[in-house]
Design an enzyme around this catalytic site. Structure first.
Site, mmCIF file in Angstrom:
data_model
loop_
_atom_site.group_PDB
_atom_site.id
_atom_site.type_symbol
_atom_site.label_atom_id
_atom_site.label_comp_id
_atom_site.label_asym_id
_atom_site.label_seq_id
_atom_site.Cartn_x
_atom_site.Cartn_y
_atom_site.Cartn_z
ATOM 1 N N GLU A 12 -40.799 21.667 4.032
ATOM 2 C CA GLU A 12 -40.897 22.585 5.165
ATOM 3 C C GLU A 12 -39.622 23.424 5.265
ATOM 4 O OE1 GLU A 12 -43.916 20.949 8.294
ATOM 5 O OE2 GLU A 12 -41.889 20.401 8.849
ATOM 6 N N HIS A 45 -37.911 15.575 10.585
ATOM 7 C CA HIS A 45 -38.400 16.940 10.817
ATOM 8 C C HIS A 45 -37.218 17.872 11.116
ATOM 9 C CE1 HIS A 45 -40.439 20.344 12.613
ATOM 10 N NE2 HIS A 45 -41.543 19.911 12.016
HETATM 11 P P1 PGA Z 1 -45.856 25.256 12.184
HETATM 12 O O1 PGA Z 1 -45.101 23.845 12.206
HETATM 13 O O2 PGA Z 1 -47.141 25.060 11.434
HETATM 14 O O3 PGA Z 1 -46.062 25.604 13.623
HETATM 15 O O4 PGA Z 1 -44.954 26.203 11.466
HETATM 16 C C1 PGA Z 1 -45.114 23.000 11.098
HETATM 17 C C2 PGA Z 1 -44.218 21.814 11.315
HETATM 18 O O5 PGA Z 1 -43.166 21.988 11.943
HETATM 19 O O6 PGA Z 1 -44.520 20.689 10.900
#
Ligand code: PGA
Length: 240
Positions: free
Chosen positions: A157, A92
């Site tokens: 992401e 992540h």
């Molecule tokens: P968020 O986080 O939906 O709060 O942007 C997503 C993630 O970090 O997996």
């Protein structure tokens, strides 16, 4: 669709209990989607107990790259597997910001596979103009020497979209999902599932889940409220 909740470092036991009580009555039959909840380590067993009844998968948010040993404060893949955790989120952006490298992610991934844990592997650019280079490097390094028969799930992401209330545009997500799938295919991974994460909320989840060839979403902030996450988890592509 895969609908995954990443609770990050949020909730106390009281709040976890309240979420589960409410979610159970809101989410219904759960026929259309694979729902995943990734709570903090300390609440994994609590959520696992609840999840069995509802056909929900429980993931950890990280694991260590070694099997066991003198690593104070760490949690191994074998520990997770031994309590019935289904999988783990690896790489992540928030962990990378704390110093985790793609080589470490690669070692963690091998450990997770070794203990039969499913993996959601995160990738995403820090800067727009270097996006493809960064993503390609992250995926190639993280998947190095992994058997191509493994079922890999990747979450795209972009770092600027995480927790910022600025989700990537549907066109951008579509292009990146295609780009990631192409890299995976070139490496020999043909069954990769690809999710999007980054400020997914009640207003944009339907649009995002309707992007062609997307396999699901990884939801942070909007997964913390039982009502919101129940609504998102009930997505049915034939109705939307
Ligand atoms: P968020 O986080 O939906 O709060 O942007 C997503 C993630 O970090 O997996």
């Amino acid at each position: 669709m895969i609908i995954a909740a990443n609770w990050k470092m949020n909730k106390t036991i009281l709040e976890v209990n309240q979420f589960l009580d409410e979610f159970v009555s809101l989410v219904g039959e759960n026929k259309h989607n694979k729902i995943i909840i990734a709570p903090s380590f300390v609440f994994l067993q609590k959520v696992i107990k609840f999840a069995r009844k509802k056909n929900i998968k429980v993931f950890a948010q990280n694991c260590h790259q070694f099997a066991s040993g003198a690593f104070t404060g760490e949690v191994s893949a074998s520990m997770l597997s031994s309590i019935g955790v289904n999988g783990v989120i690896l790489g992540h952006g928030e962990r990378k910001a704390m110093g985790e490298t793609c080589d470490m992610v690669n070692q963690k991934l091998k450990m997770a596979i070794c203990y039969n844990l499913e993996v959601i592997l995160c990738t995403g650019e820090s800067e727009n103009n270097r996006a493809e280079k960064e993503i390609e490097f992250q995926i190639k390094t993280s998947l190095k020497d992994i058997n191509t028969d493994e079922k890999i799930c990747i979450a795209y992401e972009p770092l600027w979209a995480i927790g910022s209330n600025k989700s990537a545009s549907c066109e951008n997500i579509y292009l990146k999902v295609k780009f990631i799938r192409d890299i995976c295919k070139k490496m020999g991974f043909f069954n990769t599932k690809i999710l999007y994460g980054g400020s997914v909320n009640l207003k944009n989840y339907v649009r995002i889940l309707n992007i062609p060839k997307i396999d699901g979403i990884l939801v942070g902030g909007a997964s913390l409220k039982s009502k919101d996450f129940a609504e998102i988890s009930s997505f049915n592509s034939s109705l939307h």
